[in-house]
Design a protein around this motif. Structure first.
Motif, PDB file in Angstrom:
ATOM      1  N   HIS A 109     -26.749  30.391  23.983  1.00 30.96           N
ATOM      2  CA  HIS A 109     -26.241  31.712  23.607  1.00 30.96           C
ATOM      3  C   HIS A 109     -25.190  31.598  22.493  1.00 30.96           C
ATOM      4  CE1 HIS A 109     -27.439  33.917  27.592  1.00 30.96           C
ATOM      5  NE2 HIS A 109     -28.335  33.054  27.218  1.00 30.96           N
ATOM      6  N   MET A 110     -25.069  30.411  21.933  1.00 34.24           N
ATOM      7  CA  MET A 110     -24.056  30.183  20.905  1.00 34.24           C
ATOM      8  C   MET A 110     -24.742  29.717  19.610  1.00 34.24           C
ATOM      9  SD  MET A 110     -21.557  28.220  23.595  1.00 34.24           S
ATOM     10  CE  MET A 110     -20.361  27.574  22.432  1.00 34.24           C
ATOM     11  N   ASN A 137     -24.010  27.087  28.450  1.00 32.13           N
ATOM     12  CA  ASN A 137     -24.372  28.363  27.844  1.00 32.13           C
ATOM     13  C   ASN A 137     -24.682  28.221  26.358  1.00 32.13           C
ATOM     14  OD1 ASN A 137     -24.763  31.063  28.274  1.00 32.13           O
ATOM     15  ND2 ASN A 137     -22.646  31.646  27.792  1.00 32.13           N
ATOM     16  N   HIS A 190     -17.100  38.547  22.842  1.00 33.57           N
ATOM     17  CA  HIS A 190     -18.520  38.220  23.005  1.00 33.57           C
ATOM     18  C   HIS A 190     -19.201  38.056  21.659  1.00 33.57           C
ATOM     19  CE1 HIS A 190     -22.563  38.576  25.018  1.00 33.57           C
ATOM     20  NE2 HIS A 190     -21.888  37.914  25.931  1.00 33.57           N
ATOM     21  N   VAL A 191     -18.905  38.951  20.729  1.00 35.25           N
ATOM     22  CA  VAL A 191     -19.544  38.865  19.406  1.00 35.25           C
ATOM     23  C   VAL A 191     -19.119  37.618  18.638  1.00 35.25           C
ATOM     24  CG1 VAL A 191     -19.848  41.356  19.141  1.00 35.25           C
ATOM     25  CG2 VAL A 191     -17.735  40.279  18.315  1.00 35.25           C
ATOM     26  N   ALA A 192     -17.954  37.070  18.981  1.00 41.36           N
ATOM     27  CA  ALA A 192     -17.455  35.905  18.256  1.00 41.36           C
ATOM     28  C   ALA A 192     -18.088  34.607  18.723  1.00 41.36           C
ATOM     29  CB  ALA A 192     -15.932  35.804  18.389  1.00 41.36           C
ATOM     30  N   CYS A 193     -18.524  34.556  19.964  1.00 45.96           N
ATOM     31  CA  CYS A 193     -18.948  33.244  20.458  1.00 45.96           C
ATOM     32  C   CYS A 193     -20.194  33.204  21.316  1.00 45.96           C
ATOM     33  CB  CYS A 193     -17.804  32.566  21.199  1.00 45.96           C
ATOM     34  SG  CYS A 193     -17.040  33.583  22.449  1.00 45.96           S
ATOM     35  N   HIS A 194     -20.643  34.318  21.869  1.00 46.32           N
ATOM     36  CA  HIS A 194     -21.746  34.225  22.840  1.00 46.32           C
ATOM     37  C   HIS A 194     -22.938  35.102  22.518  1.00 46.32           C
ATOM     38  CE1 HIS A 194     -18.749  32.236  25.627  1.00 46.32           C
ATOM     39  NE2 HIS A 194     -19.741  31.397  25.516  1.00 46.32           N
ATOM     40  N   GLU A 195     -23.195  35.296  21.227  1.00 49.34           N
ATOM     41  CA  GLU A 195     -24.372  36.105  20.889  1.00 49.34           C
ATOM     42  C   GLU A 195     -25.307  35.357  19.946  1.00 49.34           C
ATOM     43  OE1 GLU A 195     -23.031  40.112  19.946  1.00 49.34           O
ATOM     44  OE2 GLU A 195     -22.490  40.366  22.052  1.00 49.34           O
ATOM     45  N   VAL A 235     -17.807  37.318  11.592  1.00 47.60           N
ATOM     46  CA  VAL A 235     -16.861  37.719  12.629  1.00 47.60           C
ATOM     47  C   VAL A 235     -15.531  37.048  12.299  1.00 47.60           C
ATOM     48  CG1 VAL A 235     -16.345  37.775  15.095  1.00 47.60           C
ATOM     49  CG2 VAL A 235     -18.729  37.875  14.324  1.00 47.60           C
ATOM     50  N   LYS A 274     -32.217  35.539  21.547  1.00 47.20           N
ATOM     51  CA  LYS A 274     -30.859  36.067  21.739  1.00 47.20           C
ATOM     52  C   LYS A 274     -30.307  36.627  20.422  1.00 47.20           C
ATOM     53  CE  LYS A 274     -26.794  36.347  23.970  1.00 47.20           C
ATOM     54  NZ  LYS A 274     -26.621  37.255  25.095  1.00 47.20           N
ATOM     55  N   LYS A 293     -23.598  31.526  10.546  1.00 48.74           N
ATOM     56  CA  LYS A 293     -22.175  31.512  10.876  1.00 48.74           C
ATOM     57  C   LYS A 293     -21.538  30.255  10.280  1.00 48.74           C
ATOM     58  CE  LYS A 293     -19.238  32.235  14.951  1.00 48.74           C
ATOM     59  NZ  LYS A 293     -19.115  33.694  14.893  1.00 48.74           N
TER      60      LYS A 293
END
Lengths: 341, 341, 341, 341
Positions: free
Chosen positions: B132-133, B129, D86-91, D102, C231, B101
């Motif tokens: 998860h980032m 969290n 969610h797909v933009a920041c927490h996966e 994204v 994840k 990313k």
């Protein structure tokens, strides 16, 4: 030192170099949108008798194989190649980097057999479990092969028939295509090649250019949005002219085949010389690469006088050596080799 | 037509072209193992006062960004860039193609602010969290930026300090590095740059070469096995000489900076001309790119006489236009522009 | 219909099901941070006599192979497996999806030979061109293999010795590990396995759980940041408890081995029955999978009374059939089979 | 301790747990080919009034987003999401792991605005340089959003209209879909949702299941070969029954919406309680998540009596706290909270 080491030892052939010099101070638009790229593509379409062809100019062979196969394959598909195919063993995992498996069939002096390709496909679909396996999504062959051998027109047609029957595209790696087309044993012309596969490339790097490979989708059958695909692979040159000018020169006045013919003529004389000296053949090819077996001491002695390519270990006492000719090989080079043998 | 369109409109600068011609018939080993590549790397080490540097020669800018970032980043890491950074918006997803990313901070006339970089990192680790980032795994800046602006030594040092404190490498994209080094407003030398980042590249394509970018890991800090990494990206040229010969020429007798200085001198005269004519500035930069606002009709009229680059829409009636100088820009070009304005 | 089709035909073994029911209304923190996950990991460490082990709970076998190999391998590395290994042929390209090639050595009744692994590595490094090839970066074996066969302790030690000598990690796929540990012919204990490889997993899906595989890095040698890696693969369950509760039950009071022993006992009786009836063996294994050759008509007839697994075509008139036992197989099932044979 | 921490704190709702127990000893074929999976899919088709729908059962939310977006997007395409999506920041970069960027538009209480989506697409195609950029290839929204908010039918229709006009698919993440459908403020039914997007998923993990998400391509519009795609992502369970049995139970006798309604009813009482106590709202949502601002000391005190979720820092002295209800929340839980407030 005189070299038979490979076909990319020198810079550009004179015609290509002159074109680079002549066009150097022309201001051109970037990224391959310039008139020399356009002209090169048009000349290639003409040479292929494929007026609707999509043509893309890329920089090197591994890059080209990677970009084209990524374009052809769905994510769940792999490419079928001979075990000795360049994509199968000598690209540092470039195909897997794009997410695709290379499925292999045996190589027969570098060549894929149509029936073994079909068998692989048939066994795949016959397996009830095939949705847990990698789909054969394209076939890849090299022409000439990595061992300098050639498919006959019938052999190529048989492979293409298998591909068409199973609806998978056939991709022909022509890194040394000129040396096939110029071989007297080749019964396939460029327009015929364009009809016997779905995409192929015309190698420049090993046939007279400083760099450059021309990808041809003969019927305009390139997948959508090729430019972002190429850019995404880091394969789009800002000065696309570098490739356009070179291919324009190679496809003007028959330069490409003419310089390849020199390599083939010299390879013919090389083969005669080797026969005359009673060389032990590993593989005598109809193109510009010849493979002989040398006793290790002999190999070391010769290597001090001539640049050669170690190919493989043959047995404890012998090695396989490759001698390659190119557009740049001369009779004088052969004379030096003759004296050294 | 006279061109101010960009800095990659012409072929190679005379010194580079001459070197390619002069070395053309030298037989050389492939894949960058030749003496010209070795010599180019040594000259670059000297110019950077970085005797232990690892140097790699690649073909283009997007390719270089992709290969270097893939080398620097673990799979779970992304790169932090200004929102206007090349990797963030103009590489067709080449960084994401490698699985990473691009995390963005605001661009200030193209520049990243050290405190905003630190804030992003701090907020990331402060977030319970954050596993998860995407981890901030490297920082990327361009020098000069995509807008021609320059970091001062203090600004660069501040960014590097943040990177070192958080143990993430700093990568400097020097696609136009020459135009920074030659700018009178630049207070960073090449040896200083080599001490203020973990890896950078010296752009050739936009500063006098036909193609080529030289990646420098100043302290010999390249990750393991760079050759397979490069090959895997389709970025290893068989005729590596093409890059070695060019960079050898660029770093002999100060050519690189000298030709860049011409661009800067011409940019200075261009700025004076634009001031004299009362141009409306969008961004006046200390390097070779200048951005002005033109009324649409004026832009169309001018575009018929001079090659310019459309940069952006400004408002309904105006556009932002870029004028770039290069090593090839002449006073005659400026005279034509002056007449056309 | 009575089933010998496979070892994942039923839900969970009674102990696992009861634990799921009993803990259902406990409010727990998510993502595997709950006390049942912690307890499961501790029980596994104890069972492995590996107090420092890193343990991760994942959902299925292919997912586990993909996540672990992505953790172990550098981008330019591939994994060496037997040609019949699950990662080589039955994961739909999951390993290549992560960018890695699967390099193969011959499978000998599903097993890798240490000397053939070493030969592959030696040949790789002996090849002058190996930087253009995929590096062998890890070895993968299955225990039991996909054919139900077992490595002896000496065989495993020999493979691990090769791996350690060449500094590549050894990964053991234990999708059916319980059926190895419970076999009287197995001379490897769980603590010994933990000393004879770098990472392995304890299969739950095929040994009594609804789903779940426990990855063990015996000496706490997991790569950095496993949670983001997991994840990123979409492999981190919000209700991680689902895995923790199941593995806690499996490793309480010796349940895991006890239920596996039922499968092995029943497989012993199955083998006796097949011998008694003069079955034609394709492969008689020491674990829970047995392979026999049936005439096609006989296979069709039997398949109407008993669930069997078609394994492969043997010849025009015969097929290879697999019969698998599990923790759920009973003497009654065998009686039905005996009557049907 | 009473929990309002999230909606995945407990195991399965009673109906789902009972179904798992009841079917446990049924021998079933693997990989989702069993009759309970078939029945679950059929029930979902009926609930969606989409008789031709393709339905796939996956394990978790991030996995589902990754698999679906990899199916929808060409390699050169990215997905457009709200910055808070969610797909933009927490996966953890799961979307980038598949090679896709994204692209973000602002989130308005978690929601994407149709006009901002269109603006992004328009600006992309208006940019002459867009072939060097990432194509907007799909749109992603969450329903409810990560902040518990809902799109009205008109808002969703406006987004879908933009998608259809520009021929990009719309994907709706329904990780908490039940809590939308059960909300009195929701004016979209399940059959309407199925007509207002190209693919969506029905979340199980957060709405009563142990794990599981049901992907619905309403008009049978799933891309080719979904099983290998799913397998390749490590997302195909051997015991697919685990998902089939649960979704069968959830879609029998209206269980899915009924249990969701409990969460909404309890959220209504929770909102009333908070209003009554003069709570400072950060965001009051129509679904099961409520966000309030607490003074830090108050947050710590309350956290000793009730499980809450820290959401964000508000200012130096205050934090944002989330309280979530679920199918499992009871009046007794609310009473405990009321006493603690």
């Amino acid at each position: 030192m005189v070299t038979f080491e490979n076909d990319y030892s020198f810079g550009a052939c004179p015609e290509v170099l002159a074109a680079l010099v002549d066009t150097n101070m022309e201001a051109m638009i970037g990224y391959g949108e310039d008139p020399h790229c356009a002209r090169a593509k048009e000349l290639i379409r003409q040479a292929c008798a494929a007026p609707d062809a999509d043509v893309f100019l890329l920089t090197g062979g591994t890059q080209t194989n990677q970009v084209v196969l990524d374009m052809l394959l769905a994510p769940y598909e792999g490419v079928v190649a001979a075990a000795t195919g360049h994509v199968a063993c000598h690209e540092a995992g470039a195909i897997e980097f794009g997410g695709h498996k290379v499925l292999t069939v045996p190589g027969h002096e570098g060549k894929m057999h149509a029936d073994e390709l079909e068998q692989l496909i048939d066994l795949f679909y016959a397996d009830d479990n095939h949705e847990h396996m990698v789909f054969p999504g394209a076939a890849y062959i090299s022409f000439p092969t990595e061992l300098g051998t050639l498919y006959s027109r019938d052999e190529l047609a048989a492979i293409y028939e298998v591909c068409q029957k199973h609806e998978i595209p056939l991709f022909v790696d022509g890194a040394r295509l000129g040396y096939a087309l110029a071989s007297p044993e080749c019964d396939i012309t460029l327009p015929q090649l364009a009809q016997l596969c779905d995409v192929f490339y015309i190698g420049g790097t090993k046939v007279g250019a400083l760099c450059g490979e021309a990808v041809v989708f003969p019927s305009g059958n390139a997948p959508a949005h090729p430019i972002p695909r190429i850019k995404q692979h880091g394969a789009l040159l800002a000065k696309g002219r570098l490739l356009g000018v070179q291919f324009e020169a190679l496809f003007t006045d028959g330069t490409y085949v003419r310089i390849a013919r020199n390599a083939i003529d010299m390879a013919g004389r090389l083969r005669a010389l080797l026969h005359e000296r009673g060389a032990r053949w590993f593989l005598e090819s109809p193109t510009n690469q010849q493979f002989i077996i040398l006793e290790k001491g002999e190999y070391e002695r010769l290597g001090k006088q001539i640049c050669l390519s170690f190919w493989d270990t043959y047995d404890e006492d012998h090695v396989v050596v490759r001698l390659a000719t190119s557009w740049a090989t001369t009779q004088e080079d052969l004379d030096v080799l003759a004296a050294a043998l």
